[in-house]
Design a protein around this motif. Structure first.
Motif, PDB file in Angstrom:
ATOM      1  N   LEU A  41       0.802  -1.224   0.000  1.00 46.78           N
ATOM      2  CA  LEU A  41       0.000   0.000   0.000  1.00 46.78           C
ATOM      3  C   LEU A  41       0.835   1.274   0.000  1.00 46.78           C
ATOM      4  O   LEU A  41       0.444   2.272  -0.599  1.00 46.78           O
ATOM      5  N   GLN A  42       1.969   1.260   0.705  1.00 49.33           N
ATOM      6  CA  GLN A  42       2.792   2.470   0.764  1.00 49.33           C
ATOM      7  C   GLN A  42       3.457   2.731  -0.591  1.00 49.33           C
ATOM      8  O   GLN A  42       3.982   1.811  -1.210  1.00 49.33           O
ATOM      9  N   ALA A  81      -1.073  15.281   0.208  1.00 45.74           N
ATOM     10  CA  ALA A  81      -0.660  16.303   1.173  1.00 45.74           C
ATOM     11  C   ALA A  81      -0.738  15.801   2.609  1.00 45.74           C
ATOM     12  O   ALA A  81       0.017  16.244   3.473  1.00 45.74           O
ATOM     13  N   LYS A  82      -1.653  14.878   2.868  1.00 46.64           N
ATOM     14  CA  LYS A  82      -1.866  14.386   4.236  1.00 46.64           C
ATOM     15  C   LYS A  82      -0.897  13.273   4.632  1.00 46.64           C
ATOM     16  O   LYS A  82      -0.770  12.941   5.807  1.00 46.64           O
ATOM     17  N   GLY A  83      -0.224  12.678   3.635  1.00 45.75           N
ATOM     18  CA  GLY A  83       0.676  11.559   3.942  1.00 45.75           C
ATOM     19  C   GLY A  83      -0.039  10.230   4.023  1.00 45.75           C
ATOM     20  O   GLY A  83       0.411   9.329   4.731  1.00 45.75           O
ATOM     21  N   LEU A 119      -1.017   5.788  12.402  1.00 41.34           N
ATOM     22  CA  LEU A 119      -2.418   6.106  12.159  1.00 41.34           C
ATOM     23  C   LEU A 119      -2.641   6.379  10.671  1.00 41.34           C
ATOM     24  O   LEU A 119      -3.652   5.956  10.098  1.00 41.34           O
ATOM     25  N   LYS A 120      -1.708   7.073  10.039  1.00 39.33           N
ATOM     26  CA  LYS A 120      -1.825   7.315   8.592  1.00 39.33           C
ATOM     27  C   LYS A 120      -1.808   5.995   7.831  1.00 39.33           C
ATOM     28  O   LYS A 120      -2.500   5.844   6.814  1.00 39.33           O
ATOM     29  N   ASN A 121      -1.032   5.035   8.318  1.00 43.73           N
ATOM     30  CA  ASN A 121      -1.023   3.719   7.675  1.00 43.73           C
ATOM     31  C   ASN A 121      -2.351   2.989   7.870  1.00 43.73           C
ATOM     32  O   ASN A 121      -2.810   2.276   6.976  1.00 43.73           O
ATOM     33  N   LEU A 122      -2.971   3.156   9.038  1.00 44.52           N
ATOM     34  CA  LEU A 122      -4.297   2.569   9.250  1.00 44.52           C
ATOM     35  C   LEU A 122      -5.307   3.216   8.300  1.00 44.52           C
ATOM     36  O   LEU A 122      -6.184   2.530   7.754  1.00 44.52           O
ATOM     37  N   THR A 177      -2.470  -2.735  14.684  1.00 44.46           N
ATOM     38  CA  THR A 177      -3.204  -2.336  13.482  1.00 44.46           C
ATOM     39  C   THR A 177      -4.491  -3.142  13.319  1.00 44.46           C
ATOM     40  O   THR A 177      -5.532  -2.589  12.938  1.00 44.46           O
ATOM     41  N   ALA A 178      -4.432  -4.442  13.612  1.00 44.10           N
ATOM     42  CA  ALA A 178      -5.627  -5.280  13.471  1.00 44.10           C
ATOM     43  C   ALA A 178      -6.729  -4.824  14.425  1.00 44.10           C
ATOM     44  O   ALA A 178      -7.921  -4.838  14.075  1.00 44.10           O
ATOM     45  N   GLU A 179      -6.352  -4.395  15.634  1.00 40.71           N
ATOM     46  CA  GLU A 179      -7.342  -3.890  16.588  1.00 40.71           C
ATOM     47  C   GLU A 179      -8.007  -2.617  16.047  1.00 40.71           C
ATOM     48  O   GLU A 179      -9.230  -2.443  16.161  1.00 40.71           O
ATOM     49  N   GLY A 180      -7.180  -1.748  15.471  1.00 42.87           N
ATOM     50  CA  GLY A 180      -7.733  -0.522  14.883  1.00 42.87           C
ATOM     51  C   GLY A 180      -8.654  -0.828  13.718  1.00 42.87           C
ATOM     52  O   GLY A 180      -9.744  -0.241  13.596  1.00 42.87           O
ATOM     53  N   PHE A 181      -8.243  -1.741  12.852  1.00 39.40           N
ATOM     54  CA  PHE A 181      -9.043  -2.154  11.694  1.00 39.40           C
ATOM     55  C   PHE A 181     -10.392  -2.712  12.159  1.00 39.40           C
ATOM     56  O   PHE A 181     -11.460  -2.317  11.664  1.00 39.40           O
TER      57      PHE A 181
END
Length: 355
Positions: A21-22, A68-70, A207-210, A256-260
């Motif tokens: 994704l990155q 712009a947000k990264g 957070l940006k990656n999430l 990350t999985a918890e956030g997802f």
């Protein structure tokens, strides 16, 4: 080719984001150099021989969107470049005159682009929309690209200093216009691009990656569901992700999985959502207070744009949240929701409404 996200175990999500994704760092560097050149042209040269001058108090061409947000993805990401011509002195003039300004920018940018060398491929959109000028920047080495929109706007923020909060007078005219017309909420959100960008850009990298992961999930849903109904805007999911992290974690190093799982769980509870922030506007001013009270009493879901109080990107029943919620429920049974030992990942304790 990226493996199916649905079959990716929760403990491998960070690797999935990094590998698939990155964006490529070299492409990002090339992209930023090209955008800097384009912004300089829009600010200094585009209107040089025109009656439409750039605003004398506009110190820059604000950039918005994922670039712009990264939170850019490898492909299919977007970015906004906002221009403040001196002819657009109000919200009404922005609405009435931007078509003419867009035509002029297109003529000037096409001529400049043909005599300028870029490290990336610059392609103007063949589809000519009256309200926006679109182009793409593509890597010459890897299969990555970003789509740009150039948007003329009224400089509602004026000479607001970086990091400062706009006073209630900034929004007073916008609220009056919104109340007295049939304009949709968020019609003038481009005026507040800097505030939208700043709301995200200062957040932790993880957070940006999430957010990247949520946008990838959203794109999969969009491909599957586009013939069935209009999905809520991607920006709603971005804000929901920020809210989940703020209320459920707040840590720079979270699972990350918890956030997802937590964001998907909130999507399934869309009929209860009422979310807003007090970062750029609040309840202290009486006019704003009455307006916000009316906004948060609307049909759920309510998710107010932190930069523009008229912009409810939750939208009540304007969009087909039920389709996205059905997908989210199915995904809650995926491998993404299990850790390396096969156990369900934790769910953050996040209220469905701001208290």
């Amino acid at each position: 080719m990226a493996p199916p996200l649905f079959m990716t175990p929760g403990h491998l999500l960070d690797k999935f984001i990094k590998d698939f994704l990155q964006p490529n760092k070299d492409f990002l560097d090339q992209l930023h150099r090209a955008v800097d050149d384009i912004c300089t042209f829009l600010k200094e040269d585009c209107f040089r021989h025109s009656t439409t001058k750039p605003g004398s108090h506009a110190p820059s061409v604000p950039q918005g969107g994922s670039a712009a947000k990264g939170t850019t993805l490898k492909t299919g990401s977007d970015a906004d470049l906002v221009v403040f011509p001196s002819t657009l002195q109000s919200y009404t003039s922005q609405r009435n005159e931007r078509d003419k300004v867009v035509q002029e920018i297109r003529r000037q940018l096409e001529a400049w682009q043909q005599k300028t060398q870029f490290e990336v491929t610059f392609e103007m959109s063949k589809w000519k929309a009256p309200r926006v000028l679109s182009f793409s920047l593509k890597s010459k080495n890897v299969n990555e690209s970003v789509d740009f929109d150039v948007l003329p706007a009224f400089n509602a923020l004026g000479q607001l200093h970086s990091g400062s909060t706009p006073g209630p007078q900034v929004y007073a005219g916008l609220i009056d216009l919104y109340r007295s017309s049939d304009l949709p909420g968020g019609e003038f959100s481009t005026c507040f691009t800097e505030l939208q960008r700043n709301f995200i850009v200062s957040r932790p990298t993880k957070l940006k990656n999430l957010i990247r992961l949520m946008k990838h999930w959203y794109k999969q849903c969009e491909r599957k569901l586009k013939s069935k109904g209009s999905l809520p805007p991607k920006y709603a999911l971005e804000l929901l992700t920020v809210y989940a992290w703020e209320r459920g974690s707040g840590s720079e190093s979270f699972d990350t999985a918890e956030g997802f799982r937590t964001v998907l769980d909130l999507v399934t509870k869309y009929q209860q959502l009422c979310i807003f922030w007090n970062v750029n506007y609040n309840f202290e001013d009486e006019t704003m207070r009455m307006f916000l009270l009316a906004q948060i009493q609307k049909t759920r879901p309510v998710i107010l744009d932190p930069a523009d109080p008229t912009g409810d990107v939750g939208g009540g029943d304007r969009w087909c949240w039920h389709l996205l919620a059905k997908e989210a429920r199915q995904w809650l049974a995926s491998l993404c929701m299990r850790d390396g030992a096969g156990n369900p990942v934790q769910l953050w304790n996040v209220p469905v409404r701001v208290i």
